[in-house]
Enzyme design. Structure first.
Site, mmCIF file in Angstrom:
data_model
loop_
_atom_site.group_PDB
_atom_site.id
_atom_site.type_symbol
_atom_site.label_atom_id
_atom_site.label_comp_id
_atom_site.label_asym_id
_atom_site.label_seq_id
_atom_site.Cartn_x
_atom_site.Cartn_y
_atom_site.Cartn_z
ATOM 1 N N ASP A 131 46.361 38.598 37.651
ATOM 2 C CA ASP A 131 46.976 37.303 37.966
ATOM 3 C C ASP A 131 46.188 36.516 39.009
ATOM 4 O O ASP A 131 46.769 35.810 39.834
ATOM 5 C CB ASP A 131 48.429 37.494 38.438
ATOM 6 N N ARG A 132 44.883 36.642 38.947
ATOM 7 C CA ARG A 132 43.980 35.905 39.852
ATOM 8 C C ARG A 132 44.162 36.296 41.318
ATOM 9 O O ARG A 132 43.780 35.554 42.222
ATOM 10 C CB ARG A 132 44.149 34.386 39.701
ATOM 11 N N LEU A 133 44.777 37.448 41.566
ATOM 12 C CA LEU A 133 44.915 37.927 42.957
ATOM 13 C C LEU A 133 43.702 38.810 43.265
ATOM 14 O O LEU A 133 43.810 40.022 43.419
ATOM 15 C CB LEU A 133 46.232 38.687 43.149
#
Ligand SMILES: Cc1cc2nc3c(=O)[nH]c(=O)nc-3n(C[C@H](O)[C@H](O)[C@H](O)COP(=O)(O)O)c2cc1C
Length: 215
Positions: free
Chosen positions: A193-195
């Site tokens: 999740d783009r973390l």
């Protein structure tokens, strides 16, 4: 528009486990070694290919791929023509950024710092380890100069092949290595999740500190 929208939807999900401060080596060169060996073991072609960014004194930037040929606590070494565009930029502004885009591993490393020429003896040692054709190539190309045709290069290559037919090719004066002495080293790893994880080493007076950056 359809072509553009196809690119628009190009996207890759990363699913690496989070990268934590506790698993990093306090020395960025040692940490680089771990990731470099991972990249090598993964079988990706030319894991030592890196993007070298330089800028002239007016701030005009250019990037190109070069090969990392050595690294240790002193810095990261590549070889090139000392009359090339990159060499002119480094002479005006002796700073550079190196980027290893290990995209298939969802990792990248960016190294930034001052650039210095390595010693002529170090350049000679590496030059002599290169195969005949590569040693000849260093003589053929006046790297980054405008040439009128490919034919010019081939003619020069044939002429030099005759000249150095004995197999002994000396190192051209204007060819050698540069060392990027790291001031910052950032390790990036793609997460869900783009973390993503971004861990930045900064050198201050010989002491490295690690900070986490927002992805
Ligand atoms: C995979 C790859 C590896 C390369 N390795 C080097 C290298 O180690 N040294 C070099 O001078 N150029 C290398 N090049 C060519 C450079 O990208 C560049 O075209 C050349 O150095 C001239 O750059 P400049 O005009 O900005 O000085 C490589 C290119 C590729 C695609």
């Amino acid at each position: 528009m359809s072509g553009e929208s196809a690119i628009y939807h190009l996207r890759c999900d990363y699913d690496r486990e989070p990268l934590t401060e506790s698993e990093l080596d306090p020395d960025p060169v040692k940490q680089f070694r771990i990731w470099f060996e991972d990249a090598r073991a993964s079988g990706i072609p030319e894991p030592n290919a890196m993007t070298l960014g330089t800028a002239d004194k007016s701030g005009h930037i250019s990037c190109r791929t070069v090969l990392l040929k050595a690294y240790d606590e002193r810095g990261f070494v590549f070889f090139t023509n000392y009359g090339s565009r990159k060499a002119r930029q480094i002479a005006e502004n002796p700073r550079a950024s190196l980027l290893f885009p290990w995209v298939t591993l969802a990792r990248q490393v960016e190294i930034a710092g001052a650039v210095e020429k390595i010693s002529a003896a170090e350049s000679l040692a590496y030059f002599m380890s290169r195969p005949f054709g590569s040693r000849l190539g260093a003589w053929v190309s006046d790297q980054s100069a405008v040439i009128s045709s490919r034919q010019i290069l081939l003619a020069k290559y044939e002429e030099l092949k005759r000249k150095f037919a004995s197999g002994e090719v000396p190192k051209p004066e204007g060819w050698g290595g540069y060392r990027v002495v790291p001031e910052t080293v950032e390790f990036w790893q793609g997460g869900q999740d783009r973390l993503h994880d971004r861990l930045l080493y900064t050198n201050s007076g010989g002491v490295w500190t690690i900070s986490r950056l927002a992805p």
